[in-house]
Design a protein around this motif. Structure first.
Motif, mmCIF file in Angstrom:
data_model
loop_
_atom_site.group_PDB
_atom_site.id
_atom_site.type_symbol
_atom_site.label_atom_id
_atom_site.label_comp_id
_atom_site.label_asym_id
_atom_site.label_seq_id
_atom_site.Cartn_x
_atom_site.Cartn_y
_atom_site.Cartn_z
ATOM 1 N N ALA A 106 0.860 -1.195 0.000
ATOM 2 C CA ALA A 106 0.000 0.000 0.000
ATOM 3 C C ALA A 106 0.893 1.240 0.000
ATOM 4 N N ARG A 107 0.563 2.207 -0.830
ATOM 5 C CA ARG A 107 1.427 3.380 -0.978
ATOM 6 C C ARG A 107 1.625 4.143 0.319
ATOM 7 N N TYR A 108 0.725 3.994 1.268
ATOM 8 C CA TYR A 108 0.819 4.727 2.534
ATOM 9 C C TYR A 108 1.411 3.878 3.659
ATOM 10 N N ALA A 109 1.816 2.658 3.383
ATOM 11 C CA ALA A 109 2.338 1.764 4.418
ATOM 12 C C ALA A 109 3.573 2.359 5.107
ATOM 13 N N GLY A 110 4.465 2.927 4.334
ATOM 14 C CA GLY A 110 5.675 3.528 4.905
ATOM 15 C C GLY A 110 5.367 4.708 5.811
ATOM 16 N N TYR A 111 4.355 5.486 5.454
ATOM 17 C CA TYR A 111 3.962 6.622 6.295
ATOM 18 C C TYR A 111 3.414 6.126 7.632
ATOM 19 N N LEU A 112 2.646 5.050 7.597
ATOM 20 C CA LEU A 112 2.121 4.492 8.842
ATOM 21 C C LEU A 112 3.263 3.946 9.698
ATOM 22 N N GLU A 113 4.170 3.218 9.085
ATOM 23 C CA GLU A 113 5.264 2.581 9.818
ATOM 24 C C GLU A 113 6.190 3.606 10.470
ATOM 25 N N ALA A 114 6.572 4.624 9.722
ATOM 26 C CA ALA A 114 7.568 5.580 10.203
ATOM 27 C C ALA A 114 6.992 6.902 10.677
#
Length: 135
Positions: free
Chosen positions: A89-97
């Motif tokens: 998901a394109r927003y996965a990195g934003y959620l993680e970090a």
């Protein structure tokens, strides 16, 4: 006369490469199982519906909204004794970090750390995880 001691090693047919094949096959199977186990743990860590439980708290795994994040979690056998596990998901990195406007809602690294001993039992060797590598 010189005395010698030692071991003579002879293959009873086949090449050393062929003899190592079952060992590699077992390792590959364990890597695939560990990857799928971690993928399942990541999917399970994503919380209940935002509509029913509200947004997730900072520092906790995200709650599901549309189900896209859960559906995007993948495990890929790299074919070389390793696997890649993540979320597409394109927003996965934003959620993680996190971002400058949102605190992190990590779900990948915590799933790895929470399941490290389980993965080590599957693989048969210890994992050396450097969480700082993701910062």
């Amino acid at each position: 006369m010189t005395e010698r001691s030692g071991v003579t090693w002879r293959w009873n047919g086949g090449s050393p490469k062929a003899a190592a094949r079952p060992i590699q096959d077992e390792l590959d199977a364990r890597v695939r199982l560990a990857a799928e186990t971690l993928r399942g743990a990541i999917v399970e860590s994503i919380g209940e519906s935002t509509r029913e439980h509200g947004p997730s708290l900072p520092g906790t795994p995200p709650h599901a909204d549309t189900g896209r994040l859960r559906q995007s979690v993948f495990a890929v056998d790299n074919g070389d004794g390793s696997a890649t596990i993540g979320a597409a998901a394109r927003y996965a990195g934003y959620l993680e970090a996190g971002t400058t406007r949102m605190d992190p809602r990590p779900f990948l690294v915590p799933a790895l750390l929470n399941n490290q001993h389980r993965l080590e039992r599957i693989l048969g060797f210890p994992l050396h995880v450097d969480v700082n590598a993701w910062e």
